[in-house]
Scaffold this motif. Structure first.
Motif, short mmCIF file in Angstrom:
data_model
loop_
_atom_site.label_atom_id
_atom_site.label_comp_id
_atom_site.label_asym_id
_atom_site.label_seq_id
_atom_site.Cartn_x
_atom_site.Cartn_y
_atom_site.Cartn_z
N THR A 1 -10.44 0.10 4.70
CA THR A 1 -9.99 1.18 3.83
C THR A 1 -11.08 2.14 3.43
OG1 THR A 1 -8.26 -0.16 2.63
CG2 THR A 1 -8.88 1.50 1.62
N ALA A 2 -12.36 1.87 3.35
CA ALA A 2 -13.40 2.75 3.14
C ALA A 2 -13.51 3.59 4.15
CB ALA A 2 -14.85 2.07 2.83
N GLY A 3 -13.45 3.15 5.45
CA GLY A 3 -13.67 4.13 6.38
C GLY A 3 -12.31 4.92 6.65
N ALA B 1 0.93 -1.20 0.06
CA ALA B 1 0.07 -0.01 -0.12
C ALA B 1 1.05 1.16 -0.15
CB ALA B 1 -1.09 0.07 1.24
N ALA B 2 1.97 1.11 0.78
CA ALA B 2 2.80 2.29 0.93
C ALA B 2 3.36 2.64 -0.36
CB ALA B 2 3.82 2.11 1.91
N SER B 3 3.96 1.56 -1.25
CA SER B 3 4.45 1.56 -2.42
C SER B 3 3.81 2.52 -3.49
CB SER B 3 5.00 0.20 -2.97
OG SER B 3 3.78 -0.48 -3.50
N THR C 1 -7.24 -10.64 8.90
CA THR C 1 -7.13 -9.21 9.34
C THR C 1 -6.84 -8.72 7.83
OG1 THR C 1 -6.09 -9.95 11.33
CG2 THR C 1 -5.92 -7.58 10.68
N PRO C 2 -6.10 -8.89 6.80
CA PRO C 2 -6.18 -8.21 5.67
C PRO C 2 -7.54 -8.07 5.00
CG PRO C 2 -4.34 -9.86 5.41
CD PRO C 2 -5.12 -10.19 6.90
N ILE D 1 -6.21 -2.32 -3.20
CA ILE D 1 -5.90 -3.25 -2.00
C ILE D 1 -6.47 -4.61 -2.08
CG2 ILE D 1 -6.57 -3.45 0.56
CD1 ILE D 1 -4.48 -1.20 -0.06
N PRO D 2 -7.44 -4.96 -2.44
CA PRO D 2 -8.00 -6.39 -2.55
C PRO D 2 -7.08 -7.13 -3.42
CG PRO D 2 -10.00 -4.94 -2.87
CD PRO D 2 -8.66 -4.23 -2.88
#
Length: 398
Positions: A361-363, A122-124, A353-354, A151-152
């Motif tokens: 991610t929506a929130g 995600a950071a990348s 957890t992923p 993300i998915p």
């Protein structure tokens, strides 16, 4: 000249020194301390109610879709048919990730935890979309689309890469939840399974100022890019006191073994002050409304795809705990039944957890956008408990 005008500054008596301010009481974990104002989510812990933008989550789980709910959370209202169709299309068209990100993921150790892989991945994204225009609605919309879309794909890709397989490309013709399940297995999921998974994403998508959302808002308040915001939230969610409890619930049920062992096990656990996984929540004094929904979803899955004996154990444990812990306001939380749902869907345990991160991610993005609207960088104070001023000693005198 008047007498008053003839006075000099030295004639004016000094103002009294202000009284020292009383420091606010220290509350570990900031419990009960308002840290922001938000219009996104409301929790009534005594009535067991959870609403997103005023809509009951039970109704959203039954009537909405994850992407429609994400739109509601982020932009504040339900989309029109045209808006939803365009939003879904944009997300579908941005599901793929760069081959460079896939190559990076192939260098991750196979035994690494998927949450660590997701945080790095995600950071990348910030490297690929480095332009930062936080006052531009088009930039915000594009960042929301990319993060919800990719993300998915990253979660599914690492699952296959660590097994020595190439990632499966997303299918543009499948809805959001069905496409994720397809990328995990390369099999189109049963419509009921996909619908139940979509409902799981809805009820996990937002929950006020929890630890990872607070982390997201603090990071957002520095005006960094949204990919860093989500990556910081993923790192916070990875901690065992926040995400991952549904994995521990399954391990606990397996350790209990059978329904006739529930009450002896529970009595021992209470006597030894062990934490009962999946029970209790700082916000709720009744059964978590999300647990109610998840229990219903689990039963729908079992009716269609076969029973899970661990569910009988879970129900027996809930009944026994209601007698012993209910008077203290300790009831099942969101994690108690979610692992049973994911287990029946065939999802590996360390992906629980992923998947939470996919939904949340929506929130996180809703809070990122809201933080930008009235931003002030977070800088809480502290209560110093260290040494009083001390005299320096040269090295040879210590």
């Amino acid at each position: 000249m008047s007498d008053t005008a003839s006075h000099t500054a030295s004639d004016v008596p000094p103002a009294p020194a202000p009284a020292p301010a009383t420091p606010p009481p220290f509350r570990p974990g900031l419990e009960g301390v308002p840290a922001t104002q938000s219009a996104i989510c409301d929790i009534d812990g005594r009535q067991g109610q959870l609403t997103y933008r005023g809509f009951d989550t039970a109704i959203l789980a039954a009537q909405s879709t994850f992407l429609e709910t994400a739109y509601l959370l982020i932009w504040g209202d339900l989309p029109t048919a045209v808006q939803l169709r365009e939003f879904e299309h944009e997300v579908q068209m941005h599901r793929r990730v760069s081959f460079r990100i896939r190559d990076m993921m192939k260098s991750f150790p196979a035994q690494g935890h998927p949450m660590d892989a997701l945080q790095a991945s995600a950071a990348s994204l910030g490297l690929f979309y480095s332009r930062r225009a936080l006052d531009n609605p088009e930039y915000i919309y594009g960042a929301v689309v990319r993060l919800l879309a990719k993300i998915p794909t990253m979660v599914a890709a690492f699952q296959l890469i660590r097994k020595g397989q190439d990632p499966i490309q997303p299918r543009d013709d499948l809805p959001y939840a069905a496409n994720f399940l397809y990328m995990l297995t390369e099999r189109e999921p049963d419509p009921l399974a996909a619908r139940i998974f979509d409902a799981c994403l809805i009820i996990h998508s937002e929950h006020s100022l929890n630890a990872s959302t607070f982390s997201a808002r603090v990071t957002a308040s520095t005006l960094t890019d949204p990919y860093a915001v989500v990556a910081s939230a993923v790192g916070t969610l990875a901690g065992p006191l926040h995400g991952g409890a549904n994995e521990d619930v399954l391990a606990m049920l397996e350790a209990i073994g059978s329904p006739d062992q529930v009450e002896p096990w529970l009595d021992r656990a209470i006597a030894e002050r062990q934490k009962i996984m999946g029970f209790g929540h700082r916000e709720y004094k009744v059964k978590d409304p999300r647990a109610v929904i998840l229990q219903s979803l689990a039963e729908q899955l079992f009716d269609r795809f076969g029973h899970d004996p661990l569910y009988d154990l879970a129900c027996a444990l809930e009944r026994a705990a209601a007698e012993r812990l209910g008077p203290k306001g300790i009831y099942p939380n969101v994690d108690f039944y979610s692992g049973l749902v994911y287990r029946k869907l065939g999802i590996p345990r360390d992906l629980f957890t992923p998947i939470f991160a996919i939904a949340r991610t929506a929130g996180w993005l809703a809070h990122w956008k809201e933080q930008l609207g009235a931003n002030r960088i977070f800088r809480p104070s502290q209560i110093y408990t260290g040494s009083l001023p001390r005299q320096w000693q040269p090295l040879d005198a210590r």
